[in-house]
Design an enzyme around this catalytic site. Structure first.
Site, mmCIF file in Angstrom:
data_model
loop_
_atom_site.group_PDB
_atom_site.id
_atom_site.type_symbol
_atom_site.label_atom_id
_atom_site.label_comp_id
_atom_site.label_asym_id
_atom_site.label_seq_id
_atom_site.Cartn_x
_atom_site.Cartn_y
_atom_site.Cartn_z
ATOM 1 N N CYS A 143 0.878 -1.175 0.000
ATOM 2 C CA CYS A 143 0.000 0.000 0.000
ATOM 3 C C CYS A 143 0.914 1.223 0.000
ATOM 4 C CB CYS A 143 -0.998 -0.001 1.158
ATOM 5 S SG CYS A 143 -0.327 0.231 2.812
ATOM 6 N N HIS A 193 13.684 -15.354 11.961
ATOM 7 C CA HIS A 193 13.193 -15.324 13.341
ATOM 8 C C HIS A 193 11.675 -15.358 13.448
ATOM 9 C CE1 HIS A 193 17.056 -13.386 15.220
ATOM 10 N NE2 HIS A 193 17.313 -14.456 14.483
HETATM 11 C C1 RB5 Z 1 -4.017 5.385 0.795
HETATM 12 O O1 RB5 Z 1 -3.993 6.740 0.496
HETATM 13 C C2 RB5 Z 1 -3.071 5.101 1.958
HETATM 14 O O2 RB5 Z 1 -3.645 5.502 3.159
HETATM 15 C C3 RB5 Z 1 -2.719 3.629 1.994
HETATM 16 O O3 RB5 Z 1 -2.134 3.270 0.798
HETATM 17 C C4 RB5 Z 1 -1.731 3.215 3.063
HETATM 18 O O4 RB5 Z 1 -0.603 4.030 3.077
HETATM 19 C C5 RB5 Z 1 -2.299 3.007 4.403
HETATM 20 O O5 RB5 Z 1 -1.630 2.568 5.353
#
Ligand code: RB5
Length: 143
Positions: free
Chosen positions: A65, A98
């Site tokens: 993400c 680990h």
């Molecule tokens: C999305 O904008 C962002 O919040 C997500 O990709 C991530 O970084 C969340 O932890």
């Protein structure tokens, strides 16, 4: 070896590049999306990858993400999932040795493809050491 991959809009570009690299290296990749910059919710992709591992469709998971934080938190809600947010080569190695991590997570907005490729290769080629670490992982599962 089968790798289940997933990402939100903040991570799909890095996920797609890593998935292509893995396929070139001979891995089978299950791509759970997302595949566009349209805004989506990272827990949906964490869940898809976690279920692929827990239901034995994949051996390891790759999650990306924007920061790697939300998607790894979401994956770690599943008992038996050990998702490691990796930001350097030592974390890639130690998460396997680990922690017997079964998912590697990256922050797509903070990690270059070149670094992520190196760290993912370390992750996939490093075995779990077992021994005292096995007991600690059992304790996590019993929380
Ligand atoms: C999305 O904008 C962002 O919040 C997500 O990709 C991530 O970084 C969340 O932890």
């Amino acid at each position: 070896m089968i790798i289940s991959a997933g990402a939100d809009h903040g991570g799909f570009e890095l996920k797609d590049k890593l998935a292509a690299m893995l396929r070139e290296e001979g891995y089978e990749v299950i791509d759970n999306g997302t595949n566009s910059p349209d805004s989506v919710d990272y827990p949906d992709f964490a869940q898809a990858v976690a279920r692929d591992i827990l239901e034995k469709r994949a051996d390891f998971g790759l999650l990306v993400c924007g920061s790697g934080i939300g998607i790894s938190i979401a994956a770690n809600r599943f008992k038996g999932i050990r998702a490691a947010l990796v930001t350097n080569p030592d974390y890639a190695r130690l998460s396997r040795q680990h922690n017997n991590a079964n998912i590697i997570a990256f922050g797509g907005r903070f990690t270059s493809f070149e670094d992520a490729e190196k760290w993912l290769k370390i992750f996939l080629s490093t075995p779990f050491e077992g021994g005292r670490h096995e007991r600690r992982i059992e304790k996590i599962d019993n929380i």
